[in-house]
Design a protein around this motif. Structure first.
Motif, PDB file in Angstrom:
ATOM      1  N   ASP A  47    -107.619  93.008  18.191  1.00  0.00           N
ATOM      2  CA  ASP A  47    -106.268  93.535  18.275  1.00  0.00           C
ATOM      3  C   ASP A  47    -105.534  93.059  17.039  1.00  0.00           C
ATOM      4  O   ASP A  47    -105.642  91.885  16.667  1.00  0.00           O
ATOM      5  N   ASP A  49    -101.683  93.580  14.743  1.00  0.00           N
ATOM      6  CA  ASP A  49    -100.338  94.127  14.574  1.00  0.00           C
ATOM      7  C   ASP A  49     -99.961  94.016  13.112  1.00  0.00           C
ATOM      8  O   ASP A  49    -100.216  92.984  12.479  1.00  0.00           O
ATOM      9  N   THR A  60     -93.750  99.204  12.167  1.00  0.00           N
ATOM     10  CA  THR A  60     -94.753  98.407  12.853  1.00  0.00           C
ATOM     11  C   THR A  60     -95.895  99.307  13.308  1.00  0.00           C
ATOM     12  O   THR A  60     -95.705 100.483  13.610  1.00  0.00           O
ATOM     13  N   SER A  62     -99.891  98.933  15.490  1.00  0.00           N
ATOM     14  CA  SER A  62    -100.851  98.073  16.176  1.00  0.00           C
ATOM     15  C   SER A  62    -102.146  98.866  16.348  1.00  0.00           C
ATOM     16  O   SER A  62    -102.139 100.090  16.388  1.00  0.00           O
ATOM     17  N   GLY A 184    -103.140  88.993  14.407  1.00  0.00           N
ATOM     18  CA  GLY A 184    -104.061  89.466  15.421  1.00  0.00           C
ATOM     19  C   GLY A 184    -105.266  88.571  15.526  1.00  0.00           C
ATOM     20  O   GLY A 184    -105.323  87.495  14.914  1.00  0.00           O
TER      21      GLY A 184
END
Length: 194
Positions: A47, A49, A60, A62, A184
């Motif tokens: 994961d 960001d 932003t 993700s 992340g």
């Protein structure tokens, strides 16, 4: 598309131990002899960001990635050298400014990695060079030094966690004056081949 390419690039970086750092207050000493041998990747996910800032505005994004169809082996040699090769698929789900950009599966093939490794406590450090193909586009990355945390190491299983902690930079695809911040983590699990 640039976000997807960035996310896949981060995935590749993580899979070859190219993380910024991973500090763990619960560190423990690892028996280095357990890592020597050939390993195959059985699970990988991450994961991440990102925030891109330019002229007072921020965007932003993700991404969540899951690896599959692994045919990727890593050999840790007794002389602290490392070689890896193979291929895998990565399915990437990306969101930009809260809106889904979609899900894309990409095959990463012809990966070849060579370098050196060391262990200090529970920290696995790697330096070396990786090349490969992604959607028939060649890539190469020189990893000067990266560190991941070993969370499991026994006779049959190796698991490492790579943290992307406040990575900052300005890539060649960004306009002059733009800044990129990345956070992340990635988790990779391997099983011993021999």
């Amino acid at each position: 598309m640039k976000t997807i390419k960035l996310s896949i690039s981060l995935f590749l970086a993580a899979i070859t131990f190219a993380s910024c750092s991973s500090d763990d207050d619960n560190s423990f000493n690892i028996d280095e002899s357990l890592i020597v041998g050939e390993w195959t990747i059985t699970d990988f996910d991450y994961d991440v960001d990102t925030t891109t800032s330019f002229e007072g505005q921020s965007i932003t994004a993700s991404a969540t990635a899951v690896g599959s169809n692994f045919d990727y082996n890593i050999i840790f040699n007794k002389d602290n050298t490392l070689v890896a090769d193979g291929s895998y698929d990565v399915t990437l789900e990306t969101t930009v400014a809260g809106q889904s950009v979609g899900t894309e599966t990409t095959t990463v093939s012809n990966i070849e990695t060579s370098g050196e490794w060391s262990i200090d406590g529970d920290q696995l450090t790697f330096s070396g060079f990786t090349t490969g193909d992604m959607n028939n586009n060649g890539f190469g990355d020189d990893v000067s030094k990266s560190t991941s945390t070993i969370t499991i190491l026994n006779e049959n299983t190796l698991q490492i966690v790579s943290d992307f902690e406040d990575l900052e930079g300005s890539g060649s695809d960004l306009p002059d004056g733009a800044e990129l911040s990345v956070t992340g983590s990635a988790v990779m699990t391997l099983s011993r081949v021999n």
